[in-house]
Design an enzyme around this catalytic site. Structure first.
Site, PDB file in Angstrom:
ATOM      1  N   PRO A   1       0.799  -1.209   0.000  1.00  0.00           N
ATOM      2  CA  PRO A   1       0.000   0.000   0.000  1.00  0.00           C
ATOM      3  C   PRO A   1       0.835   1.263   0.000  1.00  0.00           C
ATOM      4  CG  PRO A   1      -0.373  -1.330   1.971  1.00  0.00           C
ATOM      5  CD  PRO A   1       0.843  -1.824   1.308  1.00  0.00           C
ATOM      6  N   GLU A   2       0.495   2.129  -0.881  1.00  0.00           N
ATOM      7  CA  GLU A   2       1.089   3.463  -0.908  1.00  0.00           C
ATOM      8  C   GLU A   2      -0.031   4.429  -0.546  1.00  0.00           C
ATOM      9  OE1 GLU A   2       3.437   4.080  -4.484  1.00  0.00           O
ATOM     10  OE2 GLU A   2       3.573   1.920  -4.803  1.00  0.00           O
TER      11      GLU A   2
END
Length: 271
Positions: A2-3
């Site tokens: 996840p960014e």
DNA sequence: CGGACAACCTGGCGGC
DNA sequence: TGCCGCCAGGTTGTCC
């Protein structure tokens, strides 16, 4: 995994299920993820606190409680979702934290690679304080970006991944932003012209906003809290497209290691 | 400051 | 099928 866009998607999704709930208990089976305090103190201290707010700072999920802040970082493979306490547990064998809530639901933190972290602290700034600005905040301007670039040397791609420089960008969105701005990943920060700086500033915001619109990129581990995939992976122009034709100029996307990270770019239109 | 590398872990995939 | 090596969306600490 996840960014910024994926974490933002998670936060928006679980927020309505969490705000106002009381944490009645916690179960955990992976103590090493718990950075502070020690497990016994953690369980005792979080009990009976009410969730006041759920927000994001960089890639951290920041859950504001009555007396503390619960900070969760998903790292590469973390997932976070809310389900009924009696919901099938066996379908996800990587759940390491379960926060039982007052309405018989629970917040589950699942993490196959066990890189994720959990902090419970009354002083979140000790952890969040060193992070750079939020690229999507209105008060972060092109002038700010240019000024921060001016203070740096070295390759632009690793700089974009440096959370103290800018908060929230990861490997996918760094490659996508550089591609959209037509800038090669090994260009140095000080070599960027004013026009390139402006293009990169706009590209960073553009790809992050698109990522949020598309509810994240689901390549491997990332899913939305409800289990659905995001669709940003269908709109990649550089990441994972090595060997394929560039959607901008028709050249061939290359993959090389830059700053120890797989880096995808088009040598013919990223200069 | 910057770059290189190792660590932290496990799973998925390609190759043989 | 089975085994092996490699790769992975992140971060941090160490060393030069």
């Amino acid at each position: 995994m996840p960014e910024l866009p994926e974490v933002e998607t998670v936060v928006r999704s679980i927020r309505p299920d969490l705000v106002g709930q009381i944490i009645e208990g916690v179960w955990l089976d992976w103590e090493r993820a718990l950075k502070t305090p020690a497990p016994v103190a953690f369980v005792a201290r979080i009990r009976n606190q009410t969730i006041q707010a759920v927000n994001r700072r960089a890639k951290y999920i920041v859950i504001e409680l009555s007396d503390d802040y619960l900070l969760l970082h998903l790292k590469m493979s973390g997932r976070l979702y809310v389900v009924a306490q009696d919901a099938q547990h066996e379908s996800d064998k990587w759940v390491h934290f379960r926060f039982q809530l007052g309405n018989a639901s629970e917040l589950r933190f699942s993490d196959a690679r066990k890189f994720g972290t959990v902090h419970l602290t009354s002083e979140p700034e000790t952890i969040l304080g060193r992070l750079g600005p939020e690229p999507l905040n209105a008060d972060f301007t092109l002038a700010d970006f240019a000024e921060r670039l001016r203070q740096r040397r070295g390759a632009i791609k690793p700089l974009l991944l440096n959370q103290a420089f800018l908060a929230g960008i990861g490997n996918i969105y760094a490659d996508e932003a550089l591609h959209q701005a037509h800038i090669a990943p090994l260009r140095t920060a000080e070599s960027l012209s004013a026009e390139e700086t402006e293009a990169l500033f706009g590209a960073i915001r553009g790809v992050l906003e698109k990522g949020i619109e598309r509810q994240g990129a689901s390549i491997n581990w990332y899913r939305q809290p409800d289990g659905r995939s995001g669709s940003m992976q269908d709109d990649f122009w550089a990441y994972g497209r090595d060997g394929q034709n560039c959607r901008t100029c028709g050249g061939v996307i290359q993959k090389r290691v830059v700053g120890q990270r797989g880096t995808h770019f088009c040598p013919s239109c990223q200069k």
